[in-house]
Enzyme design. Sequence first.
Site, PDB file in Angstrom:
ATOM      1  CE1 TYR A 114      28.347 109.171  44.486  1.00 29.20           C
ATOM      2  CE2 TYR A 114      29.951 109.815  42.844  1.00 29.20           C
ATOM      3  CZ  TYR A 114      29.242 108.839  43.504  1.00 29.20           C
ATOM      4  OH  TYR A 114      29.444 107.524  43.198  1.00 29.20           O
ATOM      5  NE  ARG A 167      35.806 100.718  42.415  1.00 30.51           N
ATOM      6  CZ  ARG A 167      35.082 101.340  41.499  1.00 30.51           C
ATOM      7  NH1 ARG A 167      35.047 100.904  40.288  1.00 30.51           N
ATOM      8  NH2 ARG A 167      34.357 102.415  41.785  1.00 30.51           N
ATOM      9  CE  LYS A 185      27.551 107.546  41.018  1.00 28.83           C
ATOM     10  NZ  LYS A 185      28.206 106.931  39.901  1.00 28.83           N
ATOM     11  CD  GLU A 256      27.646 103.780  41.127  1.00 29.12           C
ATOM     12  OE1 GLU A 256      26.797 103.867  40.231  1.00 29.12           O
ATOM     13  OE2 GLU A 256      28.751 104.304  41.052  1.00 29.12           O
ATOM     14  CG  ASP A 257      31.485 102.469  43.475  1.00 29.64           C
ATOM     15  OD1 ASP A 257      31.641 102.694  42.260  1.00 29.64           O
ATOM     16  OD2 ASP A 257      31.739 103.316  44.339  1.00 29.64           O
ATOM     17  CG  ASP A 279      27.266 105.436  36.710  1.00 31.81           C
ATOM     18  OD1 ASP A 279      26.885 105.877  35.619  1.00 31.81           O
ATOM     19  OD2 ASP A 279      27.895 106.125  37.536  1.00 31.81           O
ATOM     20  CG  ASP A 280      31.342 101.764  38.854  1.00 32.78           C
ATOM     21  OD1 ASP A 280      31.584 102.872  39.316  1.00 32.78           O
ATOM     22  OD2 ASP A 280      30.673 100.905  39.460  1.00 32.78           O
ATOM     23  CG  ASN A 419      36.533 109.759  40.930  1.00 35.97           C
ATOM     24  OD1 ASN A 419      37.092 110.794  40.603  1.00 35.97           O
ATOM     25  ND2 ASN A 419      35.459 109.296  40.310  1.00 35.97           N
TER      26      ASN A 419
HETATM   27  P1  NAD Z   1      38.944  98.318  38.928  1.00 41.92           P
HETATM   28  O1  NAD Z   1      39.369  97.804  40.238  1.00 41.92           O
HETATM   29  O2  NAD Z   1      37.975  97.516  38.117  1.00 41.92           O
HETATM   30  O3  NAD Z   1      40.230  98.574  38.005  1.00 41.92           O
HETATM   31  C1  NAD Z   1      41.448  99.113  38.432  1.00 41.92           C
HETATM   32  C2  NAD Z   1      42.498  98.677  37.446  1.00 41.92           C
HETATM   33  O4  NAD Z   1      43.722  99.333  37.743  1.00 41.92           O
HETATM   34  C3  NAD Z   1      42.754  97.186  37.467  1.00 41.92           C
HETATM   35  O5  NAD Z   1      42.785  96.686  36.155  1.00 41.92           O
HETATM   36  C4  NAD Z   1      44.137  97.096  38.076  1.00 41.92           C
HETATM   37  O6  NAD Z   1      44.861  95.993  37.566  1.00 41.92           O
HETATM   38  C5  NAD Z   1      44.750  98.385  37.596  1.00 41.92           C
HETATM   39  N1  NAD Z   1      45.924  98.744  38.365  1.00 41.92           N
HETATM   40  C6  NAD Z   1      46.107  98.665  39.696  1.00 41.92           C
HETATM   41  N2  NAD Z   1      47.363  99.040  39.994  1.00 41.92           N
HETATM   42  C7  NAD Z   1      47.965  99.357  38.848  1.00 41.92           C
HETATM   43  C8  NAD Z   1      49.270  99.804  38.518  1.00 41.92           C
HETATM   44  N3  NAD Z   1      50.185 100.003  39.452  1.00 41.92           N
HETATM   45  N4  NAD Z   1      49.541 100.040  37.226  1.00 41.92           N
HETATM   46  C9  NAD Z   1      48.616  99.842  36.285  1.00 41.92           C
HETATM   47  N5  NAD Z   1      47.365  99.430  36.539  1.00 41.92           N
HETATM   48  C10 NAD Z   1      47.053  99.177  37.808  1.00 41.92           C
HETATM   49  O7  NAD Z   1      38.341  99.747  39.183  1.00 41.92           O
HETATM   50  P2  NAD Z   1      37.520 100.655  38.153  1.00 41.92           P
HETATM   51  O8  NAD Z   1      36.067 100.516  38.387  1.00 41.92           O
HETATM   52  O9  NAD Z   1      38.007 100.417  36.776  1.00 41.92           O
HETATM   53  O10 NAD Z   1      37.937 102.103  38.671  1.00 41.92           O
HETATM   54  C11 NAD Z   1      39.277 102.531  38.599  1.00 41.92           C
HETATM   55  C12 NAD Z   1      39.361 103.986  39.015  1.00 41.92           C
HETATM   56  O11 NAD Z   1      38.585 104.756  38.121  1.00 41.92           O
HETATM   57  C13 NAD Z   1      38.819 104.259  40.429  1.00 41.92           C
HETATM   58  O12 NAD Z   1      39.651 105.177  41.070  1.00 41.92           O
HETATM   59  C14 NAD Z   1      37.493 104.905  40.168  1.00 41.92           C
HETATM   60  O13 NAD Z   1      37.134 105.825  41.168  1.00 41.92           O
HETATM   61  C15 NAD Z   1      37.756 105.612  38.866  1.00 41.92           C
HETATM   62  N6  NAD Z   1      36.523 105.900  38.142  1.00 41.92           N
HETATM   63  C16 NAD Z   1      36.351 107.177  37.704  1.00 41.92           C
HETATM   64  C17 NAD Z   1      35.200 107.514  37.045  1.00 41.92           C
HETATM   65  C18 NAD Z   1      35.048 108.928  36.532  1.00 41.92           C
HETATM   66  O14 NAD Z   1      35.890 109.713  36.698  1.00 41.92           O
HETATM   67  N7  NAD Z   1      34.032 109.298  35.890  1.00 41.92           N
HETATM   68  C19 NAD Z   1      34.205 106.574  36.863  1.00 41.92           C
HETATM   69  C20 NAD Z   1      34.410 105.248  37.311  1.00 41.92           C
HETATM   70  C21 NAD Z   1      35.590 104.920  37.944  1.00 41.92           C
END
Ligand code: NAD
Length: 562
Positions: A114, A167, A185, A256-257, A279-280, A419
């Site tokens: 993963y 995404r 997953k 997912e994603d 899951d996100d 991530n």
């Molecule tokens: P998403 O695309 O829905 O959201 C990303 C957000 O970041 C958007 O609101 C965007 O406007 C904002 N953003 C982009 N550039 C920015 C900046 N310069 N300043 C401030 N905000 C900014 O994606 P998501 O599903 O919310 O995932 C976001 C991140 O979280 C990814 O890297 C994903 O891998 C990670 N994530 C981690 C976990 C975990 O650790 N358990 C779980 C899910 C997602």
Amino acid sequence: MFALRRRVDAVVVNSSSSRSLPPGLRGAELLRDPRFNKGTAFEPAERRALGLRGLLPQRVFSLEEQCARVLRNLATKSDALERYLYLAELADRNETVYYRVLVEHVAELLPVVYTPTVGEACKRFAHIYTRPRGMYLSLEDRGQLQAVLGDWGERDVRVIVVTDGERILGLGDLGANGIGIPIGKLALYTALGGVAPQHCLPIVLDVGTGNAELLEDPLYIGLRRRRARGEEYAQFVEEFVLAAQAVFPGVLIQFEDFATDNAFGLLERYRERVCSFNDDIQGTAAVVLAGLEASVRITARPLSEQRLLFLGAGAAGVGIANLIVSAMVRSGLDEARARRACWFVDSHGLVCSARTDLAPHKRPFAHEHAPLPDLFSALQALRPTALLGLSAQPGAFDERCVRAMAEFHERPLILALSNPTSKAECTAEQAYRWSSGRAVFASGSPFEPVEFEGRRHTPGQGNNAYIFPGVGLGVVASGARRVVDEMFLVAAQRLAQLVPQEVLDAGSLYPPLRDVRAVSVEIAIAVARVAWERGLAARPRPASIEACVREQVWTPEYRPYV
Ligand code: NAD
């Protein structure tokens, strides 16, 4: 690194989902079937009865010896992607050995099967492609999805993980290459949640891609067209959901994603209609809530007294905030006050009521406040107790921000959750160094322990893998018809309770990854209990929910065929 641990999995009591050999499966065909193949572990009597004489070297090896060979080979691989490919080939050859190695070496191998390696694999999926795994449902199959799903060899599918590839982690639109995510997953559903492999189906919805590089790549495996949007997209997903329910009645669908708008839209459209979750949004929320609840044992600051500042107001950030609000309301706070404890900064600055450009999912967190242009100004104005990064913006938690957090609070919480590792808002080392070793840090992808001024800090990994396998097992074991938020609240609570004190003392907010299989079973028991108590379970309530869940846990082991 990969020394063989002869640890019999303590949580496993039974392999009720193991199956006997299908009639007629024998000889070379049997050796090519990863589900039933034992390779060099076929006993002499089996070799004689199943037409395998001469097809295998003479010596019979035990499962443990086969695992030792795999570990030795893994250790010779020079990079993570090579290890990923080697394990993928193993899964195609012998599922029992694959899952046994994964179960017994989860901490070492989770980053391979993963995040972060799966991200690299998805980026290069079209180039490293060898043989199909999972299902590719494409727009070209419109109107035929039920028949196409019927082509999947297994009838008893209980969990589908599906993406449309838009995404992938923090890597953006990878189109059909995103299939690597559902595959990874579901491997974790089996290895960590004990859901038998034949009950799991990875799917990518190939609706085109907006990634110009992929569209120009002669080896790209997906549809060569712009990504479908609007009604065309919605109808395709609707057809998929209905077809999945028709072919595999009661199946759990994990979204997912998906890109943010679709992630929220699909969750709202389907959560009341079919057994599904995202899951996100919900899995991430539960793992982060668990970390916050566990942190109380370090900072002595209860959840109701936290002020949280999120960088990134997407699916993950807003999903986390919504679950935190539910948890705060459960602990006695009124909802408006709970919402005001959660603040967001997105790419246009502070999310506040004066903004007119906000997507619907952000509006409940647009509080009264003067507009602020960036994270640092928001930090200074709000003095949060916790800073959470879900923006995929590496370096966003810079020295100024971390130092400010350490000025405001003795033990600031800094969670760089984006991530893969390359997208984390700061590294573990930076968080500890800039806070003079006082930050309570967790990340989405793994970081190595850090020595700082004579102390060893072990960062926790807020990995969804702590939550979704247990939630899935609980849903499957109870036959839950819906997945409700209360299931994620109890999952988070149970996870927080299971963090050992010595782990908290070392600065980590999560149990060691090697315990995640045992943790998943505990979460599944809590989730299944919610299903029965809320009248959501399709199965009759058993005398012991705990025993019922434990009986469903699949173990990778060989059964005699003759
Ligand atoms: P998403 O695309 O829905 O959201 C990303 C957000 O970041 C958007 O609101 C965007 O406007 C904002 N953003 C982009 N550039 C920015 C900046 N310069 N300043 C401030 N905000 C900014 O994606 P998501 O599903 O919310 O995932 C976001 C991140 O979280 C990814 O890297 C994903 O891998 C990670 N994530 C981690 C976990 C975990 O650790 N358990 C779980 C899910 C997602």
